[in-house]
Design a protein around this motif. Structure first.
Motif, mmCIF file in Angstrom:
data_model
loop_
_atom_site.group_PDB
_atom_site.id
_atom_site.type_symbol
_atom_site.label_atom_id
_atom_site.label_comp_id
_atom_site.label_asym_id
_atom_site.label_seq_id
_atom_site.Cartn_x
_atom_site.Cartn_y
_atom_site.Cartn_z
ATOM 1 N N ALA A 177 0.838 -1.202 0.000
ATOM 2 C CA ALA A 177 0.000 0.000 0.000
ATOM 3 C C ALA A 177 0.875 1.255 0.000
ATOM 4 O O ALA A 177 0.578 2.237 -0.695
ATOM 5 C CB ALA A 177 -0.929 -0.004 1.214
ATOM 6 N N TRP A 178 1.963 1.211 0.767
ATOM 7 C CA TRP A 178 2.867 2.368 0.821
ATOM 8 C C TRP A 178 3.552 2.578 -0.525
ATOM 9 O O TRP A 178 3.710 3.719 -0.977
ATOM 10 C CB TRP A 178 3.895 2.174 1.925
ATOM 11 C CG TRP A 178 5.019 3.174 1.961
ATOM 12 C CD1 TRP A 178 6.351 2.897 1.965
ATOM 13 C CD2 TRP A 178 4.918 4.608 1.999
ATOM 14 N NE1 TRP A 178 7.084 4.052 1.995
ATOM 15 C CE2 TRP A 178 6.237 5.124 2.022
ATOM 16 C CE3 TRP A 178 3.842 5.499 1.998
ATOM 17 C CZ2 TRP A 178 6.513 6.488 2.051
ATOM 18 C CZ3 TRP A 178 4.115 6.861 2.034
ATOM 19 C CH2 TRP A 178 5.433 7.348 2.064
ATOM 20 N N ALA A 179 3.930 1.506 -1.198
ATOM 21 C CA ALA A 179 4.571 1.627 -2.511
ATOM 22 C C ALA A 179 3.654 2.345 -3.494
ATOM 23 O O ALA A 179 4.085 3.238 -4.239
ATOM 24 C CB ALA A 179 4.960 0.249 -3.037
ATOM 25 N N ARG A 184 2.399 7.471 -6.330
ATOM 26 C CA ARG A 184 1.448 8.544 -6.623
ATOM 27 C C ARG A 184 2.026 9.897 -6.185
ATOM 28 O O ARG A 184 1.906 10.901 -6.889
ATOM 29 C CB ARG A 184 0.127 8.266 -5.895
ATOM 30 C CG ARG A 184 -0.988 9.219 -6.264
ATOM 31 C CD ARG A 184 -2.240 8.871 -5.497
ATOM 32 N NE ARG A 184 -3.322 9.803 -5.773
ATOM 33 C CZ ARG A 184 -4.374 9.976 -4.981
ATOM 34 N NH1 ARG A 184 -4.471 9.283 -3.845
ATOM 35 N NH2 ARG A 184 -5.313 10.836 -5.302
ATOM 36 N N ALA A 185 2.676 9.904 -5.031
ATOM 37 C CA ALA A 185 3.280 11.146 -4.521
ATOM 38 C C ALA A 185 4.397 11.627 -5.443
ATOM 39 O O ALA A 185 4.495 12.822 -5.756
ATOM 40 C CB ALA A 185 3.820 10.922 -3.112
ATOM 41 N N ILE A 186 5.249 10.694 -5.882
ATOM 42 C CA ILE A 186 6.378 11.065 -6.745
ATOM 43 C C ILE A 186 5.871 11.665 -8.060
ATOM 44 O O ILE A 186 6.488 12.595 -8.606
ATOM 45 C CB ILE A 186 7.289 9.851 -6.983
ATOM 46 C CG1 ILE A 186 8.055 9.515 -5.690
ATOM 47 C CG2 ILE A 186 8.258 10.098 -8.134
ATOM 48 C CD1 ILE A 186 8.819 8.210 -5.732
ATOM 49 N N ALA A 187 4.741 11.190 -8.538
ATOM 50 C CA ALA A 187 4.168 11.743 -9.764
ATOM 51 C C ALA A 187 3.772 13.204 -9.586
ATOM 52 O O ALA A 187 3.719 13.968 -10.554
ATOM 53 C CB ALA A 187 2.950 10.924 -10.186
ATOM 54 N N ILE A 233 12.107 2.855 -4.337
ATOM 55 C CA ILE A 233 11.204 3.551 -5.252
ATOM 56 C C ILE A 233 11.710 4.965 -5.522
ATOM 57 O O ILE A 233 11.711 5.433 -6.667
ATOM 58 C CB ILE A 233 9.772 3.564 -4.683
ATOM 59 C CG1 ILE A 233 9.185 2.152 -4.735
ATOM 60 C CG2 ILE A 233 8.883 4.549 -5.438
ATOM 61 C CD1 ILE A 233 7.808 2.013 -4.112
ATOM 62 N N CYS A 234 12.161 5.663 -4.484
ATOM 63 C CA CYS A 234 12.645 7.035 -4.674
ATOM 64 C C CYS A 234 13.910 7.063 -5.530
ATOM 65 O O CYS A 234 14.046 7.912 -6.420
ATOM 66 C CB CYS A 234 12.898 7.700 -3.324
ATOM 67 S SG CYS A 234 11.387 8.157 -2.458
ATOM 68 N N LEU A 239 14.993 10.418 -7.178
ATOM 69 C CA LEU A 239 14.978 11.201 -5.939
ATOM 70 C C LEU A 239 15.656 10.410 -4.820
ATOM 71 O O LEU A 239 15.001 9.957 -3.873
ATOM 72 C CB LEU A 239 13.541 11.559 -5.517
ATOM 73 C CG LEU A 239 12.875 12.711 -6.257
ATOM 74 C CD1 LEU A 239 12.197 12.195 -7.526
ATOM 75 C CD2 LEU A 239 11.838 13.394 -5.371
ATOM 76 N N PRO A 240 16.958 10.200 -4.899
ATOM 77 C CA PRO A 240 17.639 9.432 -3.855
ATOM 78 C C PRO A 240 17.631 10.177 -2.526
ATOM 79 O O PRO A 240 17.437 11.401 -2.487
ATOM 80 C CB PRO A 240 19.064 9.298 -4.394
ATOM 81 C CG PRO A 240 19.239 10.510 -5.255
ATOM 82 C CD PRO A 240 17.901 10.750 -5.889
ATOM 83 N N ALA A 241 17.842 9.442 -1.440
ATOM 84 C CA ALA A 241 17.932 10.071 -0.116
ATOM 85 C C ALA A 241 19.236 10.851 -0.029
ATOM 86 O O ALA A 241 20.300 10.294 -0.262
ATOM 87 C CB ALA A 241 17.885 9.015 0.977
ATOM 88 N N TYR A 242 19.135 12.145 0.289
ATOM 89 C CA TYR A 242 20.353 12.902 0.587
ATOM 90 C C TYR A 242 20.509 13.069 2.093
ATOM 91 O O TYR A 242 21.552 13.468 2.586
ATOM 92 C CB TYR A 242 20.364 14.262 -0.118
ATOM 93 C CG TYR A 242 19.366 15.283 0.384
ATOM 94 C CD1 TYR A 242 19.726 16.247 1.327
ATOM 95 C CD2 TYR A 242 18.062 15.290 -0.091
ATOM 96 C CE1 TYR A 242 18.810 17.185 1.781
ATOM 97 C CE2 TYR A 242 17.141 16.229 0.346
ATOM 98 C CZ TYR A 242 17.520 17.170 1.288
ATOM 99 O OH TYR A 242 16.607 18.095 1.740
ATOM 100 N N GLU A 243 19.456 12.719 2.823
ATOM 101 C CA GLU A 243 19.436 12.696 4.289
ATOM 102 C C GLU A 243 18.493 11.578 4.660
ATOM 103 O O GLU A 243 17.662 11.168 3.834
ATOM 104 C CB GLU A 243 18.964 14.058 4.822
ATOM 105 C CG GLU A 243 19.077 14.255 6.324
ATOM 106 C CD GLU A 243 17.823 13.845 7.086
ATOM 107 O OE1 GLU A 243 17.887 13.688 8.310
ATOM 108 O OE2 GLU A 243 16.756 13.677 6.445
ATOM 109 N N ILE A 244 18.556 11.090 5.873
ATOM 110 C CA ILE A 244 17.858 9.856 6.215
ATOM 111 C C ILE A 244 16.351 9.891 5.894
ATOM 112 O O ILE A 244 15.752 8.877 5.554
ATOM 113 C CB ILE A 244 18.125 9.474 7.691
ATOM 114 C CG1 ILE A 244 17.673 8.044 7.971
ATOM 115 C CG2 ILE A 244 17.515 10.490 8.647
ATOM 116 C CD1 ILE A 244 18.189 7.482 9.272
#
Length: 386
Positions: A177-179, A184-187, A233-234, A239-244
């Motif tokens: 569900a989170w995926a 949807r958020a990334i879009a 997914i990011c 959109l990689p993590a640049y901070e945790i």
């Protein structure tokens, strides 16, 4: 102040402490009032505290300004503009200054976005928190998912830069569900997302419900699976993590938050604001009165609302640099750590953590936590600081 410190980014944090309602998971310094605050009086107090702070830390070039809360989008655009004008009167403003305002994604507040842009805000951060209505109700949010997406669309049309927050590891949330929610958020996200695991903070309504067994959060294995899904997914979407907890396209990170994590100076203005200022060679940790009315009276009497001011020792500064800097994917500069602490980090501890796959050294000599190490970040920091 050294030439190095003078060349570092300098931030100004403005805390607006008022909210329409208190979210049950929130332990921030936020307050609900039945009557709207006297914005003109608060504007005068902000101006006085800015002037006092600038007199102590003169000659700085402001590279980032951040309106946090509380809910800054409850402020009139004219109040925001007045604060920005005051900052510009007392410090030099960098040509490429980043000016962020946190906003609730309600239709009423979105109507103010054009006014904020006109006042000088060039980036908004929206507290979306979830993209389904049942979760939003459970989180105590006053907006719907439709409201949130409409506010994001409004922001997209007015600001070149915008971001929004989501909370995951919510009760009964599955990785699947989170995926779907995250995709949807990334879009909808142009360049930046803040993604926080739900934590049960002491003395909040969620803490009481959790203790009573009425609020069940995902277990440790599910929490780790949710974290892994977030990273995968990011990263795949650019959109990689640049901070945790923060993800961005390269070069589109929140520059204000980087001021904190890189251990640079920032002025904390407003009720309950924290600051870090280098004054006459000493690094000072400052805190102001958390109570809005208490802060107002202090500022009107003394020109500032500071209740705590401590000079940080070399050890405290080094520990803070470790704690904040290792949250970043870029890691920390070991030479800078030595300059602050007067010692190296124990090479045996670094070697042990490297063997465990928790840290690595980059090509340019920085020490950073690996993707595998981030879920145990607290333990890594504690080990290196000991």
């Amino acid at each position: 102040m050294s030439a190095t410190e003078n060349n570092q980014d300098f931030g100004v944090y403005i805390h607006w402490p008022f909210c329409l309602s208190k979210c049950p998971y929130c332990d921030f310094n936020s307050h609900v009032r039945h009557q709207p605050p006297d914005e003109e009086r608060f504007l005068q107090a902000f101006a006085a505290e800015i002037a006092t702070t600038a007199a102590r830390a003169p000659g700085r070039k402001v590279s980032t300004i951040f309106f946090g809360g509380g809910t800054p989008s409850l402020m009139k655009p004219a109040t925001v503009g007045g604060i920005l004008d005051t900052i510009a009167r007392h410090w030099t403003i960098a040509p490429n200054v980043e000016v962020t305002l946190e906003a609730n994604p309600s239709s009423v507040e979105a109507q103010r976005f054009r006014g904020y842009r006109g006042a000088g805000v060039n980036r908004v951060s929206l507290g979306v928190q979830a993209l389904d209505d049942a979760s939003l109700r459970e989180l105590g949010r006053l907006h719907t998912a439709e409201d949130a997406l409409a506010a994001v669309a409004t922001a997209r049309g007015i600001f070149q830069r915008y971001s929004f927050d989501l909370i995951y590891a919510r009760p009964q949330q599955t990785p699947e569900a989170w995926a779907a929610e995250l995709k949807r958020a990334i879009a909808e996200a142009a360049e930046h997302l803040s993604l926080y695991q739900l934590t049960i903070e002491p003395d909040t309504p969620f803490a009481a419900l959790h203790k009573a067994g009425k609020l069940v959060t995902p277990d440790e294995d599910t929490g780790r699976a949710l974290y892994d899904v977030t990273q995968e997914i990011c990263a795949a979407a650019g959109l990689p993590a640049y901070e945790i907890s923060n993800h961005a396209r390269p070069g589109r990170e929140c520059r204000h938050n980087l001021v904190y994590w890189r251990g640079h100076d920032y002025a904390g203005i407003g009720p309950g604001a924290h600051g870090r200022l280098t004054v006459d060679g000493a690094r000072l940790a400052t805190e102001t009165d958390k109570r809005p009315e208490g802060w107002l009276m202090r500022v009107e009497a003394n020109g500032h609302g500071i209740t705590v001011e401590e000079e940080l020792t070399h050890t405290e500064r080094a520990d803070e640099y470790l704690l904040m800097g290792l949250r970043l994917a870029e890691g920390i500069d070991l030479d800078r750590f030595k300059a602050i602490a007067g010692r190296d980090i124990d090479p045996e501890k670094i070697a042990f953590l490297r063997e465990q796959g928790a840290v690595e050294t980059t090509a340019d000599g920085k020490l950073r936590v690996t993707l595998e190490g981030f879920p145990i970040l607290d333990a890594v920091v504690a080990d290196l600081a000991a």
